[in-house]
Design an enzyme around this catalytic site. Structure first.
Site, PDB file in Angstrom:
ATOM      1  N   PRO A  69       0.125 -10.454   4.271  1.00 33.96           N
ATOM      2  CA  PRO A  69      -1.324 -10.721   4.424  1.00 33.96           C
ATOM      3  C   PRO A  69      -2.161 -10.176   3.260  1.00 33.96           C
ATOM      4  CG  PRO A  69      -0.491  -9.257   6.194  1.00 33.96           C
ATOM      5  CD  PRO A  69       0.686  -9.638   5.364  1.00 33.96           C
TER       6      PRO A  69
ATOM      7  N   SER B  72       0.794  -1.247   0.000  1.00 36.02           N
ATOM      8  CA  SER B  72       0.000   0.000   0.000  1.00 36.02           C
ATOM      9  C   SER B  72       0.823   1.292   0.000  1.00 36.02           C
ATOM     10  CB  SER B  72      -0.962   0.006   1.182  1.00 36.02           C
ATOM     11  OG  SER B  72      -1.963  -0.932   0.957  1.00 36.02           O
TER      12      SER B  72
ATOM     13  N   ASN C 163       8.196  -7.331  11.304  1.00 34.35           N
ATOM     14  CA  ASN C 163       7.258  -6.223  11.098  1.00 34.35           C
ATOM     15  C   ASN C 163       5.928  -6.558  11.793  1.00 34.35           C
ATOM     16  OD1 ASN C 163       6.383  -8.298   9.442  1.00 34.35           O
ATOM     17  ND2 ASN C 163       5.667  -6.902   7.859  1.00 34.35           N
ATOM     18  N   PRO C 164       4.931  -5.667  11.746  1.00 36.34           N
ATOM     19  CA  PRO C 164       3.700  -5.885  12.517  1.00 36.34           C
ATOM     20  C   PRO C 164       2.946  -7.191  12.252  1.00 36.34           C
ATOM     21  CG  PRO C 164       3.803  -3.625  11.820  1.00 36.34           C
ATOM     22  CD  PRO C 164       4.960  -4.312  11.160  1.00 36.34           C
ATOM     23  N   CYS C 165       2.898  -7.643  11.038  1.00 35.55           N
ATOM     24  CA  CYS C 165       2.095  -8.872  10.809  1.00 35.55           C
ATOM     25  C   CYS C 165       2.953 -10.134  10.798  1.00 35.55           C
ATOM     26  CB  CYS C 165       1.283  -8.726   9.530  1.00 35.55           C
ATOM     27  SG  CYS C 165       0.207  -7.282   9.583  1.00 35.55           S
ATOM     28  N   GLY C 166       4.242 -10.019  11.058  1.00 34.57           N
ATOM     29  CA  GLY C 166       5.079 -11.203  11.315  1.00 34.57           C
ATOM     30  C   GLY C 166       5.779 -11.807  10.114  1.00 34.57           C
ATOM     31  N   GLU C 167       5.492 -11.301   8.902  1.00 35.83           N
ATOM     32  CA  GLU C 167       6.041 -11.970   7.722  1.00 35.83           C
ATOM     33  C   GLU C 167       7.436 -11.490   7.346  1.00 35.83           C
ATOM     34  OE1 GLU C 167       3.665  -9.793   7.763  1.00 35.83           O
ATOM     35  OE2 GLU C 167       3.687  -8.442   6.059  1.00 35.83           O
TER      36      GLU C 167
ATOM     37  N   ALA D 244       6.314  -0.899   3.612  1.00 39.37           N
ATOM     38  CA  ALA D 244       5.310  -1.266   4.611  1.00 39.37           C
ATOM     39  C   ALA D 244       5.960  -1.686   5.926  1.00 39.37           C
ATOM     40  CB  ALA D 244       4.447  -2.408   4.095  1.00 39.37           C
TER      41      ALA D 244
ATOM     42  N   GLY E 223       4.589   0.330   8.961  1.00 42.76           N
ATOM     43  CA  GLY E 223       4.368  -0.307  10.251  1.00 42.76           C
ATOM     44  C   GLY E 223       5.715  -0.643  10.887  1.00 42.76           C
TER      45      GLY E 223
ATOM     46  N   GLY F  67      -3.946  -7.527   3.077  1.00 49.35           N
ATOM     47  CA  GLY F  67      -5.262  -7.104   3.563  1.00 49.35           C
ATOM     48  C   GLY F  67      -5.982  -6.176   2.597  1.00 49.35           C
TER      49      GLY F  67
END
Ligand code: CDP
Length: 570
Positions: free
Chosen positions: A418, A72, A269-273, A87, A116, A420
């Site tokens: 993710p 994004s 990072n925030p979502c773990g990937e 990101a 993030g 999203g």
């Protein structure tokens, strides 16, 4: 171009350029031109750069066909003054007031630009320990996390999105039990995902029921012992209760740390990937797999040539992003360019399986996932080597652990995000997740209800003359088509949803993709409400055995405010 109504709404709200009165002054087509031109312009920085105009057309083409989308921030900011395109960031937090509040400031700057941040709080001395300069006592990692949380709340990301954070604490930190429970109240520390950093030694101790040492990060002294099996159970219980904390396997992240000479990887990072070193950032991008299929007679199969071409263009795109990116702080600019990590992944995996009529929870699907990711990883690496031959390797290549006979442009190449928002824009299933629900009833403000039906299911039912609104409402209510007898068995077998798939199969799919992913795989393992703590413990152990880098679970209905309820979304 064929953008869905939902995509148009998302893009208008947060991606398209607005004037100072808030009026949208850019079309979706113009947005893709803006992004393609900005990213292709990096060719001009190199003597042997390609024709930027032609390359912009290639990039524009693959984005507008929804074959590939960058994360994004790239869509939002490329070609604009802000120009921050990544990101994912990880920032260091040292055991001093200066460092803690410096990190808060840096995070604020990153959040403002749409990125993030991940942090490890493991270096902070524990609660109650002595502070030399004042003779007072330290607050400990959890109370400082709350300060980060409040700061995040206050900074609404550049009018685009609220900042997301990851908070990690090592299993041997003396405050670990408080950390495990710090999100047991859903209203606390809401801007963080939290994960416990596990070690292989801890996992072995937990298996045997042994004690393990707690180490004060400040003095490096052992200050206590806990029983590993009991702490493991506590993590499981907390995750069973409301999905937090997740777990990450620190030794595995560091086994794949390509430059151990630069220090340890402590956080993702925030979502773990995306595991990263302190001050590294990474830009992600995802290939929409539903656009990589071709018809063979009546059935669909992968068009491997198209996958190859798209991967190569995507790697080129993401490598260029590193050069045109405007980094929020100087250290990040420097550190990111030292390893030039990129994170190419996929989305639309579940939808592609539906089109190919392969059930997500089948050996065939798991094997195909592994084969596909292996191919993407190999082709991505080839392209990165091609770029290296022209523009040089990443600066730390010589001191990296990568094989020296194949110079590479990028320290890492693949990551599964993710997706999203990207999956809404591309109108496909997210990342490598299964379909959460096939039909949603959306309540529109004036009280009318709107049905949202998975397009692959809709097409199949229409083709067989079985589609009706009444049937769709029933699917929405039941949350699955598994038990709807008027739908033929062969459809029910293929169109499985998250809750029809066993947690073990969720993990097997994650592991299949992880096997050929340089970084990590974003995946949530869904459990039914009735699942037990033992079920969760078994999945953690299976994930560890199968080589996953972390696990995030969610038991249906275990949070009061669940974003996606089966059956109904408001
Ligand atoms: O689809 P999109 O590119 O918007 O993002 P994603 O694939 O869902 O998330 C990728 C990464 O973007 C996350 O792991 C975070 O690092 C970051 N992110 C964020 O900072 N804030 C959000 N609200 C969403 C994502």
């Amino acid at each position: 171009m064929g953008i869905s109504k939902n995509a148009q709404v998302v893009l208008e709200r947060r991606y398209l350029i607005k004037d100072k009165d808030g009026n949208t002054i850019e079309t979706v087509d113009e947005m893709f031109h803006r992004v393609a031109d900005a990213i292709a312009s990096s060719e001009k920085m190199y003597e042997n750069g390609e024709d930027a105009g032609k390359l912009a057309e290639v990039f524009y083409d693959m984005m507008t066909k929804l074959e590939f989308l960058p994360n994004s921030p790239t869509l939002m900011n490329a070609g604009k003054d802000l120009g921050q395109l990544s990101a994912c960031f990880v920032l260091p937090v040292d055991d001093s007031m200066e460092s803690i509040f410096e990190a808060i400031k840096q995070a604020a700057l990153i959040h403002k630009s749409g990125g993030g941040t991940g942090f490890s709080f493991s270096r902070l001395r524990c609660e109650g320990s002595v502070v030399n300069s004042t003779g007072g006592v330290a607050s400990g990692p959890i109370s400082f996390m709350k300060v980060f949380n409040v700061a995040t709340e206050a900074v609404k990301q550049g009018g685009s999105r609220r900042g997301a954070n990851m908070g990690i604490l090592r299993i041997d930190h003396p405050d670990i039990l408080k950390f495990i429970d710090c999100k047991s109240n859903n209203k606390e520390i809401t801007n963080f995902n939290i994960s416990v950093g596990l070690t292989e030694a801890f996992m072995k101790a937990a298996e045997k029921g042994d004690d393990y040492d707690l180490v004060d990060p400040h003095t490096k002294e052992t200050v206590g012992k806990l029983n590993a099996a009991k702490v493991f159970d506590k993590i499981v219980e907390a995750a069973w209760r409301n999905g937090e904390p997740g777990i990450i396997f620190l030794d595995r992240l560091n086994r794949d740390n390509i430059v151990p000479s630069q220090g340890e990887i402590e956080s993702t990072n925030p979502c773990g990937e995306q595991p990263l070193l302190p001050y590294e950032s990474c830009n992600l991008g995802s290939i929409n797999l539903t656009k990589m299929l071709k018809k063979n007679g009546e059935s669909w199969e992968f068009d491997w040539k198209k996958v190859e071409k798209t991967v190569k263009n995507a790697v080129h795109f993401l490598d260029n992003v590193i050069d045109v990116n405007k980094y929020p702080i100087e250290e990040i600019d420097f550190t990111t360019k030292q390893t030039r990590k990129i994170g190419l992944g996929v989305m639309g995996w579940a939808d592609s399986l539906l089109m190919m009529k392969i059930p997500y929870n089948s050996t065939e699907a798991i094997e195909l996932g592994e084969r596909l990711m292996k191919f993407i990883n190999e082709v991505g690496r080839e392209k990165s080597q091609e770029i290296a031959a022209k523009r040089g390797t990443f600066p730390l290549f010589e001191e990296s652990i990568l094989p020296k006979d194949k110079p590479q442009r990028n320290g890492t190449i693949t990551t599964i995000a993710p997706t999203g928002t990207l999956s809404i824009i591309a109108e496909c299933s997210s990342g490598v997740e299964p379909i959460f629900g096939y039909v949603f009833v959306r309540n529109i403000m004036d009280g009318t209800e709107m049905l949202e039906v998975n397009s692959v299911l809709k097409e199949e039912l229409e083709r067989r003359g079985l589609y009706s609104e009444a049937l769709m409402k029933r699917i929405a209510k039941e949350g699955s088509i598994a038990h709807i007898e008027e739908i033929p068995e062969d459809i029910r077998r293929v169109f499985v949803s998250s809750h029809d798939i066993s947690p073990e199969d969720h993990i097997r799919m994650q592991a299949a993709f992880q096997k050929y992913t340089d970084n990590a795989v974003s995946k949530t393992v869904n459990f039914s409400h009735a699942a037990t703590e033992e079920d969760v413990a078994e999945v953690y152990k299976l994930a560890f055995r199968l080589g996953c880098k972390g696990v995030t679970i969610y038991r249906d209905g275990s949070r009061d405010e669940q974003v996606l309820n089966i059956g109904k979304v408001n």
